[in-house]
Design an enzyme around this catalytic site. Structure first.
Site, PDB file in Angstrom:
ATOM      1  N   GLY A   1      -8.411  -1.499   7.786  1.00 54.93           N
ATOM      2  CA  GLY A   1      -9.279  -2.631   7.468  1.00 54.93           C
ATOM      3  C   GLY A   1      -8.918  -3.858   8.275  1.00 54.93           C
TER       4      GLY A   1
ATOM      5  N   CYS B   1      -4.546  -2.841   3.773  1.00 52.31           N
ATOM      6  CA  CYS B   1      -5.261  -1.747   4.425  1.00 52.31           C
ATOM      7  C   CYS B   1      -5.149  -1.973   5.925  1.00 52.31           C
ATOM      8  CB  CYS B   1      -6.722  -1.719   3.986  1.00 52.31           C
ATOM      9  SG  CYS B   1      -7.704  -0.452   4.820  1.00 52.31           S
ATOM     10  N   GLY B   2      -4.389  -1.109   6.600  1.00 51.85           N
ATOM     11  CA  GLY B   2      -4.156  -1.287   8.027  1.00 51.85           C
ATOM     12  C   GLY B   2      -5.410  -1.098   8.854  1.00 51.85           C
TER      13      GLY B   2
ATOM     14  N   ASN C   1     -15.455   1.742   3.675  1.00 52.45           N
ATOM     15  CA  ASN C   1     -14.443   0.770   3.272  1.00 52.45           C
ATOM     16  C   ASN C   1     -15.047  -0.624   3.409  1.00 52.45           C
ATOM     17  OD1 ASN C   1     -11.845   2.517   3.067  1.00 52.45           O
ATOM     18  ND2 ASN C   1     -12.728   3.094   5.025  1.00 52.45           N
TER      19      ASN C   1
ATOM     20  N   GLU D   1     -10.969  -0.151  -0.692  1.00 52.70           N
ATOM     21  CA  GLU D   1     -10.819   1.073   0.086  1.00 52.70           C
ATOM     22  C   GLU D   1     -11.625   2.213  -0.520  1.00 52.70           C
ATOM     23  OE1 GLU D   1      -7.233   2.392   1.926  1.00 52.70           O
ATOM     24  OE2 GLU D   1      -6.158   0.605   1.283  1.00 52.70           O
TER      25      GLU D   1
ATOM     26  N   ASN E   1     -11.702   5.584  10.687  1.00 52.30           N
ATOM     27  CA  ASN E   1     -12.482   5.695   9.464  1.00 52.30           C
ATOM     28  C   ASN E   1     -13.468   4.522   9.412  1.00 52.30           C
ATOM     29  OD1 ASN E   1     -10.708   3.626   8.834  1.00 52.30           O
ATOM     30  ND2 ASN E   1      -9.824   4.618   7.062  1.00 52.30           N
TER      31      ASN E   1
ATOM     32  N   HIS F   1     -15.722   1.203   8.376  1.00 55.84           N
ATOM     33  CA  HIS F   1     -15.553  -0.077   7.704  1.00 55.84           C
ATOM     34  C   HIS F   1     -16.791  -0.943   7.870  1.00 55.84           C
ATOM     35  CE1 HIS F   1     -11.169  -0.006   6.759  1.00 55.84           C
ATOM     36  NE2 HIS F   1     -11.183   0.906   7.725  1.00 55.84           N
TER      37      HIS F   1
ATOM     38  N   CYS G   1      -5.327   6.150   8.234  1.00 52.69           N
ATOM     39  CA  CYS G   1      -4.697   5.145   7.381  1.00 52.69           C
ATOM     40  C   CYS G   1      -3.650   4.420   8.216  1.00 52.69           C
ATOM     41  CB  CYS G   1      -4.068   5.773   6.145  1.00 52.69           C
ATOM     42  SG  CYS G   1      -3.249   4.576   5.052  1.00 52.69           S
ATOM     43  N   GLY G   2      -3.905   3.160   8.524  1.00 51.11           N
ATOM     44  CA  GLY G   2      -3.002   2.407   9.376  1.00 51.11           C
ATOM     45  C   GLY G   2      -1.630   2.188   8.754  1.00 51.11           C
ATOM     46  N   ASN G   3      -1.595   1.819   7.476  1.00 51.44           N
ATOM     47  CA  ASN G   3      -0.304   1.590   6.825  1.00 51.44           C
ATOM     48  C   ASN G   3       0.507   2.880   6.743  1.00 51.44           C
ATOM     49  OD1 ASN G   3      -0.647  -1.192   6.337  1.00 51.44           O
ATOM     50  ND2 ASN G   3      -1.866  -0.768   4.524  1.00 51.44           N
TER      51      ASN G   3
ATOM     52  N   ASN H   1       0.888  -1.167   0.000  1.00 45.47           N
ATOM     53  CA  ASN H   1       0.000   0.000   0.000  1.00 45.47           C
ATOM     54  C   ASN H   1       0.927   1.219   0.000  1.00 45.47           C
ATOM     55  OD1 ASN H   1      -2.396   1.302   2.450  1.00 45.47           O
ATOM     56  ND2 ASN H   1      -2.132   1.840   0.324  1.00 45.47           N
TER      57      ASN H   1
ATOM     58  N   GLN I   1      -2.190   6.682  -1.680  1.00 49.20           N
ATOM     59  CA  GLN I   1      -2.527   7.845  -0.850  1.00 49.20           C
ATOM     60  C   GLN I   1      -1.382   8.860  -0.848  1.00 49.20           C
ATOM     61  OE1 GLN I   1      -3.134   4.700   0.779  1.00 49.20           O
ATOM     62  NE2 GLN I   1      -5.360   4.743   0.569  1.00 49.20           N
TER      63      GLN I   1
END
Length: 269
Positions: free
Chosen positions: A212, A209-210, A182, A200, A149, A151, A74-76, A13, A47
């Protein structure tokens, strides 16, 4: 005006990171974010990440998806920011303050507490978010979680068999989700292992997706399907997700710097 950037990724990602903490950049709008993210005519990324000074934390992180829309978390990217920062830090995001700490080859991120009430997702009307009485083309009875965010999570027998590129955008833009959503499809392999694919919001299919992974793991834990720490395998690789007694989510996984460069701002503005 020439602006430096760092290209990074977490499990594939990928991000273009602009560090404006010392040298500010002009205001970013949807068109500029979309132009930089374009893989044919821009730098190319899932992103665009902007790091800025913060009065509330060590720094602020803003996230713009491939379509130019700004999102909350955004986790990643959080792991990439930790790697770039180089030490433990608090990070202000639109989804709340998180805490990051670099590890060997990646980072560990305290993602905060999940929210399950329907207003926090948000949904268009009230319902039980643990087992939602809705469905789309064979995907039904999902759960919903906000981890900074929003999900929606479906458990299926084989995540690879779901045409997520077709059904993902339908669910993302369904009127049930006024801020879009998401979409996660997951297979429980055993009580310590989940396989996951994610559509996403604003970015489409990505290799990882972190948030997610966090949302899916927490929803599975909430349903009693897995232990309180699991490995989540995405197309790009593995993340370790834990949900402790304080109800805070911890995500641990790799992040990498790909290369550095610069561009003329006016070429994309």
């Amino acid at each position: 005006m020439r602006v430096d950037f760092t290209k990074m990724h977490g499990l594939g990602n990928d991000f273009v990171v602009l560090d404006a903490r010392v040298h500010p950049v002009p205001a970013i709008d949807t068109a500029l974010a979309r132009a930089l993210a374009d893989r044919r005519t821009g730098i190319g990324c899932d992103q665009l990440i902007l790091l800025e000074p913060s009065d509330a934390a060590d720094f602020r992180m803003r996230i713009f998806n491939h379509d130019g829309g700004e999102v909350e978390a955004c986790g990643n990217a959080s792991r990439a920011a930790a790697l770039l920062h180089g030490s433990a830090a608090s990070v202000e995001t639109s989804g709340g303050t998180i805490h990051v700490e670099p590890t060997n080859g990646g980072a560990s991120v305290d993602m905060g507490k999940p929210r399950f009430d329907w207003e926090a997702i948000p949904l268009a009307y009230g319902m039980d978010t643990a087992v939602m009485p809705v469905g789309w083309e064979g995907l039904d009875r999902p759960g919903a979680v906000n981890v900074g965010n929003p999900h929606v999570v479906f458990f299926v027998e084989n995540t690879d068999a779901v045409p997520l590129d077709v059904i993902g955008p339908q669910i993302e833009t369904d009127p049930l989700f006024p801020q879009r959503i998401n979409v996660n499809v997951a297979t429980i392999e055993n009580r310590r292992h989940i396989r996951l694919r994610v559509w996403e919001r604003g970015a489409g299919l990505t290799r990882a997706c972190g948030t997610g992974a966090c949302a899916t793991a927490v929803h599975a834990m909430r349903r009693g399907l897995v232990e309180r720490e699991v490995t989540v395998t995405l197309p790009g690789g593995d993340l370790i997700i834990g949900w402790d007694d304080s109800e805070r989510i911890r995500m641990t996984g790799p992040a990498s710097e790909s290369y550095r460069g610069s561009f003329e701002w006016d070429d994309f503005a």
